[in-house]
Design a protein around this motif. Structure first.
Motif, PDB file in Angstrom:
ATOM      1  N   ALA A   1      -1.521   2.259   8.346  1.00 16.81           N
ATOM      2  CA  ALA A   1      -0.990   3.588   8.050  1.00 16.81           C
ATOM      3  C   ALA A   1      -0.034   4.104   9.128  1.00 16.81           C
ATOM      4  O   ALA A   1       0.805   4.959   8.850  1.00 16.81           O
ATOM      5  CB  ALA A   1      -2.138   4.577   7.857  1.00 16.81           C
TER       6      ALA A   1
ATOM      7  N   CYS B   1      -4.478  -2.698   6.292  1.00 15.71           N
ATOM      8  CA  CYS B   1      -4.856  -1.376   5.834  1.00 15.71           C
ATOM      9  C   CYS B   1      -6.254  -1.028   6.327  1.00 15.71           C
ATOM     10  O   CYS B   1      -7.147  -1.877   6.343  1.00 15.71           O
ATOM     11  CB  CYS B   1      -4.816  -1.330   4.312  1.00 15.71           C
ATOM     12  N   ALA B   2      -6.465   0.244   6.702  1.00 12.62           N
ATOM     13  CA  ALA B   2      -7.790   0.697   7.142  1.00 12.62           C
ATOM     14  C   ALA B   2      -8.817   0.564   6.015  1.00 12.62           C
ATOM     15  O   ALA B   2     -10.018   0.534   6.259  1.00 12.62           O
ATOM     16  CB  ALA B   2      -7.708   2.141   7.610  1.00 12.62           C
TER      17      ALA B   2
ATOM     18  N   ARG C   1       0.868  -1.188   0.000  1.00  9.26           N
ATOM     19  CA  ARG C   1       0.000   0.000   0.000  1.00  9.26           C
ATOM     20  C   ARG C   1       0.898   1.230   0.000  1.00  9.26           C
ATOM     21  O   ARG C   1       1.683   1.433   0.936  1.00  9.26           O
ATOM     22  CB  ARG C   1      -0.890  -0.019   1.250  1.00  9.26           C
TER      23      ARG C   1
HETATM   24 MO    MO Z   1      -3.450   1.560   4.721  1.00  9.77          MO
END
Ligand code: MO
Ligand code: MTE
Length: 350
Positions: free
Chosen positions: A189, A78-79, A31
């Motif tokens: 993140a 990942c969100a 990402r």
């Molecule tokens: Mo992410």
């Protein structure tokens, strides 16, 4: 890999690779928000500054010599993972339509961030530890390096690493070489790659990617600055890996499998599956937690009727939190933090 974008490189781990406890380096999701920097580890320096008694500038050698090496198995996620299920509810433009594979697990080695912060001497006024990477995104105006922060309490927990190795190999450039942060149990993140700077500060990071980008926006007034909910610890969720979405199967007893991840320092306590809403839940066999930072795989057998069937799985965590039933409940403007029960359709022939 299921590649969503070549530049910046965004690719998810395919379902078969998600079934392994440790994800191999060549199938670990990627990402990125900018081109991947290639950093010479010999000239690389890490600055530790802000509200500290002794600002530091550390080389790779300093990190290796001055601090004990630690290894933690941890899932990164990942969100935006499982955004595709939210997009089915209502479109979410300009965002990567991640399936369940924006997550992977590795054995990370490096030093404890806590040990480095201890040497710098974090002052009592500091409440947050902020990280800045070397990659500069043109998606921000003005262009900004990627960054974010975690509260001091998390930053000084022994599981948070400054990692230079993944699965016993040198950290690859795409995953943040020479050194990245690994914040187990929190949205991916915060695990800032290509780490350049650590800053102890009174306030959370004001980096665009923390304050404006991956936040949970209210539906009514989109775009109100600062109105988004900042994401941190992952919430309990699960995904079905087998059978595959839209698979055609023979009806009768069918093996269903997937993973569940509780987030932060929680573990998965129970996973249940059923075929179609309203039918009774069947308890899945759940792997014991390797540690709180790692996903747990599960397996069940359901007897499927002929025709189109919806498979549903839900997980409970060690605080008795359970996944919400529908992605519609958690739908949000940019499609973050989908922790709704897992759903997929299969067709069964008699
Ligand atoms: Mo992410
Ligand atoms: N760090 C930097 N410097 N730049 C980034 O774009 N992406 C973040 C995080 N760290 C990112 C970053 C996001 S959103 C996630 S989910 C993880 O890295 C992904 O890590 P991976 O690419 O190693 O899987």
């Amino acid at each position: 890999m299921l590649v969503h974008q070549d530049e910046p490189y965004n690719a998810e781990t395919p379902p078969d690779a998600l079934a392994a406890q440790i994800t191999s380096l060549d199938s670990f999701y990627g990402r990125n928000h900018a081109p991947i920097p290639h950093i010479d580890s010999a000239s690389w320096r890490l600055r530790v500054e802000g509200l500290v008694d002794r600002p530091l500038e550390l080389s790779m050698d300093d990190l290796r010599r001055r601090f004990p090496e630690r290894t933690v198995v941890a899932t990164l996620q990942c969100a935006g993972n499982r955004r595709a299920d939210l997009i089915e509810v209502r479109d979410i433009p300009h965002q990567v339509p991640w399936g369940p594979g924006a997550t992977s697990t590795a054995r990370w080695s490096g030093v404890s961030l806590a040990d480095v912060l201890d040497e710098a001497g974090v002052r009592p006024e500091a409440a947050h530890i902020a990280f800045t990477g070397a990659d500069v995104s043109q998606q921000t105006d003005p262009p900004q390096p990627f960054g974010g922060s975690v509260p001091v309490a998390k930053a000084t927990s022994s599981e948070v690493l400054l990692a230079w190795a993944m699965n016993g190999q040198q950290l690859p450039a795409v995953h943040g070489a020479p050194v990245r942060v690994v914040v187990p149990g929190w949205i991916g993140a915060r695990s800032v790659k290509w780490l350049q700077r650590i800053s102890a500060q009174a306030e959370p990071s004001d980096n665009h990617f923390q304050t404006e980008y991956s936040v949970l926006l209210p539906e009514a007034e989109p775009g109100t600055p600062g109105d988004g909910i900042t994401l941190g610890p992952i919430s309990i969720h699960c995904a079905i890996l087998r059978p595959a979405r839209n698979a055609h199967l023979a009806c009768g007893p069918t093996k269903i499998s997937g993973f569940a991840f509780a987030g932060e320092d929680r573990t998965v306590a129970r996973v249940e599956v059923r075929a179609d809403h309203g039918s009774p839940w069947t308890r899945a066999d759940l792997d014991p937690p390797a540690n709180p930072w790692t996903w747990q795989h599960w397996h069940a057998t359901l007897t499927l009727p002929a025709g189109e069937v919806e498979l549903i799985a839900r997980a409970w965590d060690s605080t008795a939190a359970v996944q919400p039933e529908s992605p519609a409940t958690v739908w949000n403007l940019r499609g973050y933090a989908n922790n709704a029960a897992a759903h997929l359709h299969v067709t069964c022939r008699p």
